[in-house]
Write a protein that holds these residues in place. Sequence first.
Motif, PDB file in Angstrom:
ATOM      1  N   ALA A  39       0.983  -1.481  -0.299  1.00 10.95           N
ATOM      2  CA  ALA A  39      -0.212  -0.097  -0.102  1.00 10.95           C
ATOM      3  C   ALA A  39       0.296   1.154   0.018  1.00 10.95           C
ATOM      4  CB  ALA A  39      -1.066  -0.087   1.440  1.00 10.95           C
ATOM      5  N   GLY A  40       2.528   1.713   0.193  1.00  7.25           N
ATOM      6  CA  GLY A  40       3.253   1.962   0.402  1.00  7.25           C
ATOM      7  C   GLY A  40       2.766   3.012   1.617  1.00  7.25           C
ATOM      8  N   ARG A  41       2.537   2.121   2.553  1.00  2.76           N
ATOM      9  CA  ARG A  41       2.413   2.873   4.179  1.00  2.76           C
ATOM     10  C   ARG A  41       3.508   2.384   4.509  1.00  2.76           C
ATOM     11  NH1 ARG A  41       1.341   6.045   0.880  1.00  2.76           N
ATOM     12  NH2 ARG A  41      -0.771   7.204   0.733  1.00  2.76           N
ATOM     13  N   ASP A  42       3.800   3.410   5.933  1.00  2.00           N
ATOM     14  CA  ASP A  42       4.868   1.991   6.989  1.00  2.00           C
ATOM     15  C   ASP A  42       3.617   1.008   7.741  1.00  2.00           C
ATOM     16  OD1 ASP A  42       7.035   2.768   8.603  1.00  2.00           O
ATOM     17  OD2 ASP A  42       6.519   3.111   9.920  1.00  2.00           O
ATOM     18  N   HIS A  43       4.687   0.470   8.154  1.00  2.00           N
ATOM     19  CA  HIS A  43       3.766  -0.885   9.297  1.00  2.00           C
ATOM     20  C   HIS A  43       3.423  -0.169  10.153  1.00  2.00           C
ATOM     21  CE1 HIS A  43       7.646  -1.314  10.720  1.00  2.00           C
ATOM     22  NE2 HIS A  43       6.859  -1.542  12.080  1.00  2.00           N
ATOM     23  N   LYS A  44       3.674   0.886  10.895  1.00  2.00           N
ATOM     24  CA  LYS A  44       3.160   1.372  11.729  1.00  2.00           C
ATOM     25  C   LYS A  44       2.613   1.721  11.325  1.00  2.00           C
ATOM     26  CE  LYS A  44       8.327   2.491  13.813  1.00  2.00           C
ATOM     27  NZ  LYS A  44       9.357   2.714  14.589  1.00  2.00           N
ATOM     28  N   THR A  45       2.033   2.823  10.554  1.00  2.00           N
ATOM     29  CA  THR A  45       1.006   3.066  10.138  1.00  2.00           C
ATOM     30  C   THR A  45      -0.845   1.968  10.047  1.00  2.00           C
ATOM     31  OG1 THR A  45       1.832   5.088   8.507  1.00  2.00           O
ATOM     32  CG2 THR A  45      -0.049   4.459   8.017  1.00  2.00           C
ATOM     33  N   ILE A  46      -0.148   1.154   9.817  1.00  2.00           N
ATOM     34  CA  ILE A  46      -0.977   0.054   9.328  1.00  2.00           C
ATOM     35  C   ILE A  46      -1.984  -0.127  11.080  1.00  2.00           C
ATOM     36  CG2 ILE A  46      -1.417  -2.310   8.680  1.00  2.00           C
ATOM     37  CD1 ILE A  46      -0.920  -0.475   5.923  1.00  2.00           C
ATOM     38  N   HIS A  47      -0.700  -0.359  11.467  1.00  2.00           N
ATOM     39  CA  HIS A  47      -0.513  -1.137  13.395  1.00  2.00           C
ATOM     40  C   HIS A  47      -1.720   0.350  13.714  1.00  2.00           C
ATOM     41  CE1 HIS A  47      -0.236  -2.310  17.497  1.00  2.00           C
ATOM     42  NE2 HIS A  47      -0.172  -0.794  17.576  1.00  2.00           N
ATOM     43  N   ARG A  48      -1.671   1.263  13.060  1.00  2.00           N
ATOM     44  CA  ARG A  48      -2.529   2.758  13.739  1.00  2.00           C
ATOM     45  C   ARG A  48      -3.937   1.861  13.833  1.00  2.00           C
ATOM     46  NH1 ARG A  48       2.410   5.490  13.972  1.00  2.00           N
ATOM     47  NH2 ARG A  48       2.186   6.139  11.946  1.00  2.00           N
ATOM     48  N   TRP A  49      -3.815   2.031  11.895  1.00  2.00           N
ATOM     49  CA  TRP A  49      -5.119   2.397  11.482  1.00  2.00           C
ATOM     50  C   TRP A  49      -5.962   0.724  12.024  1.00  2.00           C
ATOM     51  CZ3 TRP A  49      -3.126   2.603   6.196  1.00  2.00           C
ATOM     52  CH2 TRP A  49      -3.611   4.133   5.694  1.00  2.00           C
TER      53      TRP A  49
END
Length: 79
Positions: A39-49
């Motif tokens: 998705a072109g996003r950091d894994h920390k961002t995925i975690h926050r979502w």
Amino acid sequence: MPLDPLPEWAVAQQRAFGEHLRDLRRAAGLSQIQLGERAGRDHKTIHRWETGATWPDLMDLILLAHGLGISLVELVQDR
């Protein structure tokens, strides 16, 4: 003007979306890192979502659906 704090129903919806995203990611056999790369996003961002700490915006939703190989409707529909 944004509501501060958010109404409880909105907070509950944010948590429900995060759980749904996590379930879809796991069903696809992906780690947070792998989905982030797709998705072109950091894994920390995925975690926050997934934890409901933050919301993805519309472009993020489009990228997530593509990364998961599903439609945008499937990603955002109520369970």
